[in-house]
Design a protein around this motif. Sequence first.
Motif, PDB file in Angstrom:
ATOM      1  N   PRO A  67     -74.300  11.650 -31.405  1.00  0.00           N
ATOM      2  CA  PRO A  67     -73.387  10.951 -30.617  1.00  0.00           C
ATOM      3  C   PRO A  67     -73.657  10.255 -29.264  1.00  0.00           C
ATOM      4  CG  PRO A  67     -72.560  13.221 -30.916  1.00  0.00           C
ATOM      5  CD  PRO A  67     -73.676  13.052 -31.658  1.00  0.00           C
ATOM      6  N   PHE A  68     -75.361  10.643 -28.718  1.00  0.00           N
ATOM      7  CA  PHE A  68     -76.228  10.226 -28.075  1.00  0.00           C
ATOM      8  C   PHE A  68     -76.253   8.385 -28.499  1.00  0.00           C
ATOM      9  CE2 PHE A  68     -79.989  12.590 -30.053  1.00  0.00           C
ATOM     10  CZ  PHE A  68     -80.158  11.007 -29.918  1.00  0.00           C
ATOM     11  N   ALA A  69     -76.361   8.206 -29.729  1.00  0.00           N
ATOM     12  CA  ALA A  69     -76.655   6.489 -30.196  1.00  0.00           C
ATOM     13  C   ALA A  69     -76.575   5.337 -29.029  1.00  0.00           C
ATOM     14  CB  ALA A  69     -76.866   6.837 -31.389  1.00  0.00           C
ATOM     15  N   ALA A  70     -75.304   5.289 -28.741  1.00  0.00           N
ATOM     16  CA  ALA A  70     -74.855   4.117 -28.188  1.00  0.00           C
ATOM     17  C   ALA A  70     -75.343   4.820 -27.260  1.00  0.00           C
ATOM     18  CB  ALA A  70     -73.514   4.389 -28.234  1.00  0.00           C
ATOM     19  N   ASP A  71     -75.386   5.813 -26.298  1.00  0.00           N
ATOM     20  CA  ASP A  71     -76.327   5.671 -24.884  1.00  0.00           C
ATOM     21  C   ASP A  71     -77.632   5.575 -24.557  1.00  0.00           C
ATOM     22  OD1 ASP A  71     -73.916   6.707 -24.514  1.00  0.00           O
ATOM     23  OD2 ASP A  71     -73.688   8.617 -24.979  1.00  0.00           O
ATOM     24  N   LEU A  72     -78.132   5.177 -25.417  1.00  0.00           N
ATOM     25  CA  LEU A  72     -79.621   5.228 -25.076  1.00  0.00           C
ATOM     26  C   LEU A  72     -79.487   3.643 -24.509  1.00  0.00           C
ATOM     27  CD1 LEU A  72     -81.398   6.587 -28.221  1.00  0.00           C
ATOM     28  CD2 LEU A  72     -81.118   7.717 -26.094  1.00  0.00           C
ATOM     29  N   ARG A  73     -80.957   3.387 -23.589  1.00  0.00           N
ATOM     30  CA  ARG A  73     -80.861   2.217 -23.323  1.00  0.00           C
ATOM     31  C   ARG A  73     -82.318   1.778 -24.055  1.00  0.00           C
ATOM     32  NH1 ARG A  73     -76.937   2.096 -22.822  1.00  0.00           N
ATOM     33  NH2 ARG A  73     -75.189   2.209 -20.746  1.00  0.00           N
ATOM     34  N   PRO A  74     -82.462   0.512 -24.790  1.00  0.00           N
ATOM     35  CA  PRO A  74     -81.255  -0.149 -24.834  1.00  0.00           C
ATOM     36  C   PRO A  74     -80.503   0.871 -25.736  1.00  0.00           C
ATOM     37  CG  PRO A  74     -82.819  -1.126 -26.746  1.00  0.00           C
ATOM     38  CD  PRO A  74     -83.930  -0.293 -25.400  1.00  0.00           C
ATOM     39  N   SER A  75     -78.898   0.517 -26.139  1.00  0.00           N
ATOM     40  CA  SER A  75     -78.500   1.277 -26.969  1.00  0.00           C
ATOM     41  C   SER A  75     -79.272   0.895 -29.112  1.00  0.00           C
ATOM     42  CB  SER A  75     -76.703   1.104 -27.212  1.00  0.00           C
ATOM     43  OG  SER A  75     -76.207  -0.859 -27.781  1.00  0.00           O
ATOM     44  N   LEU A  76     -78.254   2.347 -29.299  1.00  0.00           N
ATOM     45  CA  LEU A  76     -79.250   1.628 -30.737  1.00  0.00           C
ATOM     46  C   LEU A  76     -78.788   1.624 -31.881  1.00  0.00           C
ATOM     47  CD1 LEU A  76     -82.168   2.952 -32.010  1.00  0.00           C
ATOM     48  CD2 LEU A  76     -80.578   5.004 -32.058  1.00  0.00           C
ATOM     49  N   SER A  77     -79.052   0.650 -32.507  1.00  0.00           N
ATOM     50  CA  SER A  77     -78.191   0.040 -33.695  1.00  0.00           C
ATOM     51  C   SER A  77     -79.132   1.225 -34.837  1.00  0.00           C
ATOM     52  CB  SER A  77     -79.352  -0.708 -34.245  1.00  0.00           C
ATOM     53  OG  SER A  77     -78.985  -2.111 -33.393  1.00  0.00           O
ATOM     54  N   THR A  78     -78.192   1.811 -35.423  1.00  0.00           N
ATOM     55  CA  THR A  78     -78.070   3.009 -36.492  1.00  0.00           C
ATOM     56  C   THR A  78     -77.774   2.911 -38.202  1.00  0.00           C
ATOM     57  OG1 THR A  78     -78.626   5.029 -36.366  1.00  0.00           O
ATOM     58  CG2 THR A  78     -77.006   4.553 -35.210  1.00  0.00           C
ATOM     59  N   VAL A  79     -78.010   3.269 -38.238  1.00  0.00           N
ATOM     60  CA  VAL A  79     -76.962   3.800 -39.709  1.00  0.00           C
ATOM     61  C   VAL A  79     -75.748   5.040 -39.673  1.00  0.00           C
ATOM     62  CG1 VAL A  79     -77.354   4.595 -42.542  1.00  0.00           C
ATOM     63  CG2 VAL A  79     -78.939   2.812 -41.443  1.00  0.00           C
ATOM     64  N   ARG A  80     -74.893   4.481 -39.283  1.00  0.00           N
ATOM     65  CA  ARG A  80     -73.357   5.616 -39.586  1.00  0.00           C
ATOM     66  C   ARG A  80     -73.318   6.373 -40.683  1.00  0.00           C
ATOM     67  NH1 ARG A  80     -68.605   3.632 -36.586  1.00  0.00           N
ATOM     68  NH2 ARG A  80     -69.761   3.514 -34.816  1.00  0.00           N
ATOM     69  N   LEU A  81     -73.581   7.714 -40.265  1.00  0.00           N
ATOM     70  CA  LEU A  81     -73.156   8.820 -41.342  1.00  0.00           C
ATOM     71  C   LEU A  81     -71.737   9.543 -41.165  1.00  0.00           C
ATOM     72  CD1 LEU A  81     -76.767  10.429 -42.895  1.00  0.00           C
ATOM     73  CD2 LEU A  81     -75.251   8.075 -43.705  1.00  0.00           C
ATOM     74  N   PRO A  82     -70.906  10.062 -41.769  1.00  0.00           N
ATOM     75  CA  PRO A  82     -69.134  10.425 -41.253  1.00  0.00           C
ATOM     76  C   PRO A  82     -69.770  11.863 -41.271  1.00  0.00           C
ATOM     77  CG  PRO A  82     -69.510   9.697 -43.465  1.00  0.00           C
ATOM     78  CD  PRO A  82     -70.385   9.702 -43.622  1.00  0.00           C
ATOM     79  N   LEU A  83     -70.925  12.229 -40.012  1.00  0.00           N
ATOM     80  CA  LEU A  83     -71.676  13.649 -39.682  1.00  0.00           C
ATOM     81  C   LEU A  83     -70.113  14.853 -40.409  1.00  0.00           C
ATOM     82  CD1 LEU A  83     -74.499  13.531 -37.738  1.00  0.00           C
ATOM     83  CD2 LEU A  83     -74.269  13.015 -40.245  1.00  0.00           C
ATOM     84  N   GLU A  84     -69.544  14.705 -39.125  1.00  0.00           N
ATOM     85  CA  GLU A  84     -68.528  15.971 -39.036  1.00  0.00           C
ATOM     86  C   GLU A  84     -67.260  15.528 -40.514  1.00  0.00           C
ATOM     87  OE1 GLU A  84     -65.613  16.141 -35.025  1.00  0.00           O
ATOM     88  OE2 GLU A  84     -67.698  15.227 -34.480  1.00  0.00           O
ATOM     89  N   ALA A  85     -66.876  14.736 -40.691  1.00  0.00           N
ATOM     90  CA  ALA A  85     -66.360  14.552 -41.894  1.00  0.00           C
ATOM     91  C   ALA A  85     -67.211  15.465 -42.978  1.00  0.00           C
ATOM     92  CB  ALA A  85     -66.309  13.059 -42.662  1.00  0.00           C
ATOM     93  N   ALA A  86     -68.312  15.317 -43.508  1.00  0.00           N
ATOM     94  CA  ALA A  86     -68.722  15.561 -44.335  1.00  0.00           C
ATOM     95  C   ALA A  86     -69.535  17.723 -44.332  1.00  0.00           C
ATOM     96  CB  ALA A  86     -70.499  15.504 -43.693  1.00  0.00           C
ATOM     97  N   GLY A  87     -69.302  18.152 -42.963  1.00  0.00           N
ATOM     98  CA  GLY A  87     -68.582  19.226 -42.493  1.00  0.00           C
ATOM     99  C   GLY A  87     -67.513  19.906 -42.595  1.00  0.00           C
ATOM    100  N   GLU A  88     -66.285  18.739 -42.849  1.00  0.00           N
ATOM    101  CA  GLU A  88     -64.807  19.800 -42.799  1.00  0.00           C
ATOM    102  C   GLU A  88     -64.917  19.341 -44.290  1.00  0.00           C
ATOM    103  OE1 GLU A  88     -60.568  17.673 -42.260  1.00  0.00           O
ATOM    104  OE2 GLU A  88     -62.093  17.509 -40.717  1.00  0.00           O
ATOM    105  N   ALA A  89     -65.138  18.078 -45.080  1.00  0.00           N
ATOM    106  CA  ALA A  89     -65.487  18.619 -46.345  1.00  0.00           C
ATOM    107  C   ALA A  89     -66.022  19.123 -47.520  1.00  0.00           C
ATOM    108  CB  ALA A  89     -65.500  16.835 -47.493  1.00  0.00           C
ATOM    109  N   ALA A  90     -67.525  19.584 -46.713  1.00  0.00           N
ATOM    110  CA  ALA A  90     -68.027  20.851 -47.030  1.00  0.00           C
ATOM    111  C   ALA A  90     -67.049  22.202 -47.647  1.00  0.00           C
ATOM    112  CB  ALA A  90     -68.852  20.836 -46.197  1.00  0.00           C
ATOM    113  N   LEU A  91     -66.494  22.700 -46.376  1.00  0.00           N
ATOM    114  CA  LEU A  91     -65.551  23.782 -45.674  1.00  0.00           C
ATOM    115  C   LEU A  91     -64.268  23.794 -46.577  1.00  0.00           C
ATOM    116  CD1 LEU A  91     -63.488  25.709 -44.425  1.00  0.00           C
ATOM    117  CD2 LEU A  91     -65.984  26.422 -44.093  1.00  0.00           C
ATOM    118  N   ARG A  92     -64.267  22.551 -47.051  1.00  0.00           N
ATOM    119  CA  ARG A  92     -62.645  22.849 -47.332  1.00  0.00           C
ATOM    120  C   ARG A  92     -62.887  22.878 -49.262  1.00  0.00           C
ATOM    121  NH1 ARG A  92     -59.328  21.873 -44.458  1.00  0.00           N
ATOM    122  NH2 ARG A  92     -59.224  20.416 -42.777  1.00  0.00           N
TER     123      ARG A  92
END
Length: 343
Positions: free
Chosen positions: A284-309
């Motif tokens: 979540p903080f990646a976009a708020d850094l200065r400069p904002s951080l370019s990054t590889v996005r992983l669906p982290l919350e979706a991963a936790g939800e998928a594991a529980l299901r």
Amino acid sequence: MTLQQVAEHAGVSLATASRVLHGSGTRTVGEELRRRVESAAEELRYISNAPAQALARSTSAVVGLIVHDVADPYFGAIAAGAMRAAREHRLMVMIAATFREPGLELEYLRGLRAQRARAVILAGSGTTDAAATARLAEEIAGFEADGGRVVCIGERDPELDTVAMANHAGGGLAVRGLWELGHRRIGVVSGPEELLTVSQRLDGARDALRSLGARLDPADVRTGDFTRAGGRAAAVRLLTERPDLTGVLVLNDVMAAGALAGLRDDLGLSVPDRVSVVGFDDVPFAADLRPSLSTVRLPLEAAGEAALRLLLDPAPDTPASPRRIPLDADLVLRGSTAAPPER
């Protein structure tokens, strides 16, 4: 005689032996494997503790979530997804942090088994330590023999249901993104070498460069802890010793935050005017850094939800092989990347 000895005698995994002799898990075992295990158990005179198993099968409404570090936003996002899904089923998620010590992962799994937890999500990276991996596999087999279930987030055990993160593909995306901007001298700030997540991301970067007709020089890689301090120190070492680099991939966003600070404050290098930086995870903080951080996005919350299901929704046809849910990665370009400076 132990279940491990039976498995070795039969030439099968501990989990397979447990499914045959204890009826654990949700997957069937082929007839040929079943005969081998039963024959090995008879030859070794193995006797399972049926009363203990029956007692342990009385499970609670607790699901264990074992992570490396509760302060790491990567695991916080995974936990949020798992807890959101657990709430729908009136389950409580108990979080344990190992601080990347394999022995603690084993200890927590034993503790959750003793408390008759219904299931466990292993969210931390696997390790290249074969002995630690074998000990964990034995404990998982015992947990499943008692009626529990285990799901992994990230590639670890091929016999377990897995939510697969695109670590290798993500490493490739980051390198290709830098390459398309014009960078030809690319380095990597890497994490602990024994973590499978690190090796997968690093291999993805290395393979992408090879496909582009280049190579990742070992001298262009520096290793640090998966922390801000670790990222800062490794980035400073890398650019001090390899000042011709114009693009840097940092293998997680927490390290990348430290790298940005080190390049700016310790070396006086402008990002992205002098050097471009790409992180990994999109916490979540990646976009708020200065400069904002370019990054590889992983669906982290979706991963936790998928594991529980996965834990709560076994396939109705009792599949013979583990289920695998692959999650994609995307490259998000922000303010920390630009075309390289002219030389």
